[in-house]
Design a protein around this motif. Structure first.
Motif, PDB file in Angstrom:
ATOM      1  N   ARG A  71      40.982  41.025  40.298  1.00 19.66           N
ATOM      2  CA  ARG A  71      41.104  41.438  39.006  1.00 19.66           C
ATOM      3  C   ARG A  71      40.266  40.490  38.706  1.00 19.66           C
ATOM      4  NH1 ARG A  71      41.439  44.759  36.013  1.00 19.66           N
ATOM      5  NH2 ARG A  71      42.896  44.157  34.585  1.00 19.66           N
ATOM      6  N   LEU A  72      39.791  39.427  39.385  1.00 20.45           N
ATOM      7  CA  LEU A  72      38.614  38.005  38.310  1.00 20.45           C
ATOM      8  C   LEU A  72      37.109  38.247  39.437  1.00 20.45           C
ATOM      9  CD1 LEU A  72      41.070  34.943  39.253  1.00 20.45           C
ATOM     10  CD2 LEU A  72      39.826  35.786  36.889  1.00 20.45           C
ATOM     11  N   ARG A  73      37.703  39.340  40.513  1.00 23.60           N
ATOM     12  CA  ARG A  73      36.494  39.767  40.901  1.00 23.60           C
ATOM     13  C   ARG A  73      35.238  40.423  40.427  1.00 23.60           C
ATOM     14  NH1 ARG A  73      34.967  39.675  47.244  1.00 23.60           N
ATOM     15  NH2 ARG A  73      37.439  39.248  47.269  1.00 23.60           N
ATOM     16  N   ASN A  74      36.780  41.445  39.558  1.00 19.51           N
ATOM     17  CA  ASN A  74      35.687  42.705  39.067  1.00 19.51           C
ATOM     18  C   ASN A  74      35.541  42.465  38.398  1.00 19.51           C
ATOM     19  OD1 ASN A  74      36.332  44.567  40.842  1.00 19.51           O
ATOM     20  ND2 ASN A  74      38.688  44.699  40.015  1.00 19.51           N
ATOM     21  N   HIS A  75      35.753  41.107  37.149  1.00 23.14           N
ATOM     22  CA  HIS A  75      35.089  40.641  35.941  1.00 23.14           C
ATOM     23  C   HIS A  75      33.779  39.695  36.050  1.00 23.14           C
ATOM     24  CE1 HIS A  75      38.892  41.881  33.452  1.00 23.14           C
ATOM     25  NE2 HIS A  75      39.651  41.358  34.084  1.00 23.14           N
ATOM     26  N   GLU A  76      33.529  39.677  37.461  1.00 25.82           N
ATOM     27  CA  GLU A  76      32.124  38.902  37.719  1.00 25.82           C
ATOM     28  C   GLU A  76      31.364  40.070  37.486  1.00 25.82           C
ATOM     29  OE1 GLU A  76      31.309  36.178  38.784  1.00 25.82           O
ATOM     30  OE2 GLU A  76      33.044  35.087  38.733  1.00 25.82           O
ATOM     31  N   LYS A  77      31.497  41.188  37.496  1.00 26.16           N
ATOM     32  CA  LYS A  77      30.803  42.558  37.473  1.00 26.16           C
ATOM     33  C   LYS A  77      30.795  43.755  36.636  1.00 26.16           C
ATOM     34  CE  LYS A  77      31.355  42.769  42.623  1.00 26.16           C
ATOM     35  NZ  LYS A  77      31.832  44.104  43.135  1.00 26.16           N
ATOM     36  N   ASP A  78      31.966  43.556  35.563  1.00 30.93           N
ATOM     37  CA  ASP A  78      32.253  44.307  33.907  1.00 30.93           C
ATOM     38  C   ASP A  78      31.905  43.330  33.051  1.00 30.93           C
ATOM     39  OD1 ASP A  78      34.182  41.739  33.652  1.00 30.93           O
ATOM     40  OD2 ASP A  78      35.699  43.857  33.687  1.00 30.93           O
ATOM     41  N   HIS A  79      32.037  43.748  32.090  1.00 32.11           N
ATOM     42  CA  HIS A  79      31.519  43.820  30.605  1.00 32.11           C
ATOM     43  C   HIS A  79      32.096  42.405  30.282  1.00 32.11           C
ATOM     44  CE1 HIS A  79      35.662  45.166  30.120  1.00 32.11           C
ATOM     45  NE2 HIS A  79      35.511  44.731  28.311  1.00 32.11           N
ATOM     46  N   LEU A  80      33.024  41.688  30.532  1.00 29.79           N
ATOM     47  CA  LEU A  80      33.292  40.287  30.908  1.00 29.79           C
ATOM     48  C   LEU A  80      32.328  38.963  31.805  1.00 29.79           C
ATOM     49  CD1 LEU A  80      36.894  40.785  30.264  1.00 29.79           C
ATOM     50  CD2 LEU A  80      35.153  40.475  28.563  1.00 29.79           C
ATOM     51  N   ARG A  81      31.153  39.434  32.304  1.00 31.35           N
ATOM     52  CA  ARG A  81      31.084  38.809  33.725  1.00 31.35           C
ATOM     53  C   ARG A  81      29.410  37.922  32.717  1.00 31.35           C
ATOM     54  NH1 ARG A  81      27.695  43.748  32.984  1.00 31.35           N
ATOM     55  NH2 ARG A  81      25.731  43.135  32.357  1.00 31.35           N
ATOM     56  N   ASN A  82      29.843  37.522  31.172  1.00 32.77           N
ATOM     57  CA  ASN A  82      28.759  36.516  31.062  1.00 32.77           C
ATOM     58  C   ASN A  82      29.324  35.751  29.441  1.00 32.77           C
ATOM     59  OD1 ASN A  82      26.273  36.996  32.441  1.00 32.77           O
ATOM     60  ND2 ASN A  82      26.157  38.835  30.965  1.00 32.77           N
ATOM     61  N   ARG A  83      30.865  36.481  29.927  1.00 32.31           N
ATOM     62  CA  ARG A  83      31.603  35.810  28.722  1.00 32.31           C
ATOM     63  C   ARG A  83      33.219  35.264  29.068  1.00 32.31           C
ATOM     64  NH1 ARG A  83      33.372  39.846  24.809  1.00 32.31           N
ATOM     65  NH2 ARG A  83      34.214  38.487  23.389  1.00 32.31           N
ATOM     66  N   TRP A  84      32.747  34.394  30.372  1.00 34.53           N
ATOM     67  CA  TRP A  84      34.741  34.149  30.717  1.00 34.53           C
ATOM     68  C   TRP A  84      33.735  32.622  32.043  1.00 34.53           C
ATOM     69  CZ3 TRP A  84      36.510  33.693  35.057  1.00 34.53           C
ATOM     70  CH2 TRP A  84      36.218  34.893  36.170  1.00 34.53           C
ATOM     71  N   THR A  85      34.918  31.699  31.351  1.00 32.54           N
ATOM     72  CA  THR A  85      33.898  30.125  31.964  1.00 32.54           C
ATOM     73  C   THR A  85      35.402  29.762  32.401  1.00 32.54           C
ATOM     74  OG1 THR A  85      32.393  29.685  30.693  1.00 32.54           O
ATOM     75  CG2 THR A  85      32.964  28.051  32.029  1.00 32.54           C
ATOM     76  N   TYR A  86      36.679  29.677  31.722  1.00 28.25           N
ATOM     77  CA  TYR A  86      37.901  29.523  32.609  1.00 28.25           C
ATOM     78  C   TYR A  86      38.882  30.485  32.363  1.00 28.25           C
ATOM     79  CZ  TYR A  86      35.271  24.742  30.552  1.00 28.25           C
ATOM     80  OH  TYR A  86      34.978  23.705  30.747  1.00 28.25           O
ATOM     81  N   PHE A  87      40.233  29.987  33.027  1.00 30.52           N
ATOM     82  CA  PHE A  87      41.472  30.983  33.719  1.00 30.52           C
ATOM     83  C   PHE A  87      42.420  30.394  33.372  1.00 30.52           C
ATOM     84  CE2 PHE A  87      39.840  30.195  37.770  1.00 30.52           C
ATOM     85  CZ  PHE A  87      40.968  31.490  38.144  1.00 30.52           C
ATOM     86  N   SER A  88      43.692  30.957  33.275  1.00 30.86           N
ATOM     87  CA  SER A  88      45.297  31.065  33.291  1.00 30.86           C
ATOM     88  C   SER A  88      45.742  31.917  33.720  1.00 30.86           C
ATOM     89  CB  SER A  88      45.802  30.561  32.181  1.00 30.86           C
ATOM     90  OG  SER A  88      44.738  29.296  31.222  1.00 30.86           O
ATOM     91  N   TRP A  89      45.935  31.876  34.412  1.00 30.81           N
ATOM     92  CA  TRP A  89      47.041  32.818  35.341  1.00 30.81           C
ATOM     93  C   TRP A  89      48.933  32.828  35.117  1.00 30.81           C
ATOM     94  CZ3 TRP A  89      50.170  31.359  39.601  1.00 30.81           C
ATOM     95  CH2 TRP A  89      49.315  30.439  40.215  1.00 30.81           C
ATOM     96  N   PHE A  90      49.471  33.212  35.652  1.00 34.44           N
ATOM     97  CA  PHE A  90      51.364  33.026  35.048  1.00 34.44           C
ATOM     98  C   PHE A  90      52.064  34.014  36.746  1.00 34.44           C
ATOM     99  CE2 PHE A  90      49.114  32.375  31.357  1.00 34.44           C
ATOM    100  CZ  PHE A  90      48.968  30.893  31.216  1.00 34.44           C
ATOM    101  N   GLY A  91      52.517  33.294  37.538  1.00 40.93           N
ATOM    102  CA  GLY A  91      52.455  34.196  38.068  1.00 40.93           C
ATOM    103  C   GLY A  91      53.728  34.937  39.012  1.00 40.93           C
ATOM    104  N   LEU A  92      53.885  36.158  39.420  1.00 35.22           N
ATOM    105  CA  LEU A  92      55.653  36.063  39.448  1.00 35.22           C
ATOM    106  C   LEU A  92      55.937  35.937  41.031  1.00 35.22           C
ATOM    107  CD1 LEU A  92      55.208  39.926  38.207  1.00 35.22           C
ATOM    108  CD2 LEU A  92      56.672  37.498  36.861  1.00 35.22           C
ATOM    109  N   CYS A  93      54.706  35.746  41.920  1.00 34.34           N
ATOM    110  CA  CYS A  93      55.250  35.539  42.989  1.00 34.34           C
ATOM    111  C   CYS A  93      55.847  33.620  43.617  1.00 34.34           C
ATOM    112  CB  CYS A  93      54.246  36.195  44.364  1.00 34.34           C
ATOM    113  SG  CYS A  93      54.326  37.815  44.110  1.00 34.34           S
ATOM    114  N   LYS A  94      56.915  33.871  44.022  1.00 36.13           N
ATOM    115  CA  LYS A  94      57.436  32.794  44.417  1.00 36.13           C
ATOM    116  C   LYS A  94      56.556  31.856  45.798  1.00 36.13           C
ATOM    117  CE  LYS A  94      61.248  34.123  47.418  1.00 36.13           C
ATOM    118  NZ  LYS A  94      63.140  33.536  47.630  1.00 36.13           N
ATOM    119  N   VAL A  95      56.256  30.461  45.913  1.00 36.87           N
ATOM    120  CA  VAL A  95      55.164  30.115  47.656  1.00 36.87           C
ATOM    121  C   VAL A  95      56.422  29.660  48.003  1.00 36.87           C
ATOM    122  CG1 VAL A  95      53.718  28.259  47.770  1.00 36.87           C
ATOM    123  CG2 VAL A  95      53.536  29.572  45.393  1.00 36.87           C
ATOM    124  N   ASN A  96      56.457  30.021  49.400  1.00 32.96           N
ATOM    125  CA  ASN A  96      56.847  30.077  50.576  1.00 32.96           C
ATOM    126  C   ASN A  96      56.883  28.387  51.052  1.00 32.96           C
ATOM    127  OD1 ASN A  96      57.673  32.567  50.825  1.00 32.96           O
ATOM    128  ND2 ASN A  96      56.728  33.421  51.988  1.00 32.96           N
TER     129      ASN A  96
END
Length: 134
Positions: A71-96
């Motif tokens: 999803r982040l890689r797609n935003h490197e090429k889409d209409h948001l490509r020049n508009r974002w510098t930072y990102f936050s994420w909230f995950g459902l998958c636990k870490v082993n």
């Protein structure tokens, strides 16, 4: 059971390693008391921020081709490509313990728990995204 298992706040876009010449990239984070974890395959929600750390986009990340990394890689090429510098994420998958993401979190995985836990998770995510003054 809590829905949000882990998160990353205000990660800088320039540190995403997408890979090159057939080598895979990574989205490395550190888990307290555990090994480094690669969050490429994470499922959850994410927020893109501009240079002033103002939220400009909220999206979902799922499994397979819709994971956080893609999803982040797609935003490197889409209409948001020049508009974002930072990102936050909230995950459902636990870490082993070894730093890998849980493979039990399949596309049809169900989450159950108490309403108060879900409300606390939603409130926590919104507080980190919006950062209200009060």
């Amino acid at each position: 059971m809590f829905a949000i298992r882990n998160y990353g706040l205000l990660w800088e876009r320039k540190y995403i390693h997408y890979g090159w010449q057939g080598k895979s990239g990574h989205l490395i984070g550190h888990i307290k008391g555990k090994a480094k974890a690669d969050f490429r395959e994470q499922s959850g929600v994410y927020v893109l921020y501009d240079n002033d750390m103002t939220p400009i986009y909220v999206g979902q990340a799922g499994r397979g081709n819709a994971n956080l990394f893609n999803r982040l890689r797609n935003h490197e090429k889409d209409h948001l490509r020049n508009r974002w510098t930072y990102f936050s994420w909230f995950g459902l998958c636990k870490v082993n313990k070894n730093g890998s993401l849980s493979q039990s979190d399949k596309k049809d995985w169900t989450i159950s728990g108490k309403m108060v836990a879900a409300l606390n998770d939603i409130e926590g995510v919104l507080m980190h995204i919006v950062e209200p003054k009060l």
